[in-house]
Scaffold this active site. Sequence first.
Site, short mmCIF file in Angstrom:
data_model
loop_
_atom_site.label_atom_id
_atom_site.label_comp_id
_atom_site.label_asym_id
_atom_site.label_seq_id
_atom_site.Cartn_x
_atom_site.Cartn_y
_atom_site.Cartn_z
N GLY A 1 -2.69 3.23 2.61
CA GLY A 1 -1.79 2.08 2.57
C GLY A 1 -2.46 0.84 3.15
N GLU A 2 -1.65 -0.05 3.72
CA GLU A 2 -2.11 -1.25 4.42
C GLU A 2 -2.74 -2.29 3.50
OE1 GLU A 2 -4.99 0.07 7.26
OE2 GLU A 2 -3.70 1.66 8.01
N GLY A 3 -2.75 -2.05 2.19
CA GLY A 3 -3.45 -2.94 1.28
C GLY A 3 -4.88 -2.51 1.00
N ARG B 1 -9.07 -1.02 11.13
CA ARG B 1 -8.39 -0.28 10.08
C ARG B 1 -9.14 -0.49 8.75
NH1 ARG B 1 -5.50 3.77 11.29
NH2 ARG B 1 -4.52 3.60 9.24
N LEU C 1 -0.17 -9.08 4.44
CA LEU C 1 0.44 -7.81 4.82
C LEU C 1 1.74 -8.08 5.56
CD1 LEU C 1 -2.77 -6.06 6.29
CD2 LEU C 1 -2.02 -6.18 3.90
#
Length: 355
Positions: A322-324, A99, A67
């Site tokens: 998002g964030e992967g 997360r 990331l």
Amino acid sequence: MSRLNLDNFSDLIERPDGGIRRAAEERRERLVVPAGALGRLDELAEWLSAAQAEVPARAVERPRAVLFAGDHGVARLGVSAREYGTAHELVRAVLEGERPVAVLARAEGVPVRIVDAGLDCDERLLPEEVVRHRVRRGCGSIGSEDALTVEEAERAVRLGMAVADEEADSGTDLVVLGDLSVGGTTAAAVLVAALCGTDASVVTGRGGVRIDDLAWMRKCAAVRDALRRARPVLGDQLELLAAVGGADLAAMTGFLLQSSVRRMPVVLDGVVSAACGMVAQRAAFRSPDWWLAGQLSGEPAQAKALDRLAMVPLLDHGVTVGEGAGAMLALPLVRAAARLAAELPERTAEPAAAE
């Protein structure tokens, strides 16, 4: 050191082995499960075989989430649900396992690597292994100024290349690629609009954390203003990333290009990785053959980018975080495809009919 020319990647990147892929397709025809019965899993397994140069595809045993993190100055204009300079809070939450991408990675046994390319925070707030490669603190507001200098853009691209080399050298066999940014979807929308020749309203979405109508109008105006600055430098990918990208996007572009050089498969997440993919494709047209689109995020710029990249997402579950996280959700499908290809037996030959 001479200036980096991204066009040189075109000579360095080869397509996955077509002969191996044909051999994988032929083997698939011999399996006990009829061809087509496993849907896209068959296609995934054949893609993996070509990328790994092995038939059948071997199991994905050492995946890694990478990331890239950064703050975008355009967020100061109120185009994001998060305030400028708070991307480090997302980074900290991922590091603490709070997360979605961290939860999913933990469930899959996937280590997460975060690279601070351009966060605007005190370096002491985060671990040294995260911040040690930072190119600069934050970036310019792309509607009225460059995100980076060309020299900073080159440093960021080289950072991404170095991270790709480190992962390939350590034995990583597939990367889940994502971003941790504030304002990143605005920069991504500008890149997609510039490279596709479309207007701001066509590519401007609501972001990972949904913004209201007024914020969307501000975002649309910011994309429009940045587009005016992007169009004159479309002929040079490095200048384009400097003008309207950011350190995290430039680093991600370098990562994608060098991953393709190193024959390391990558699963893209959302609009930011797709936009960087478009820049990389412009430099080296074979590079997208090494990537998968993990999911459809609902961002209009991502849909346009994937269409240009000729990539069909594996999932469409409405995941916008998002964030992967969306790409991480696709990882079990990739792993399943490899195991099915390797472990399903071939049909036994039918005995010859008696005279």
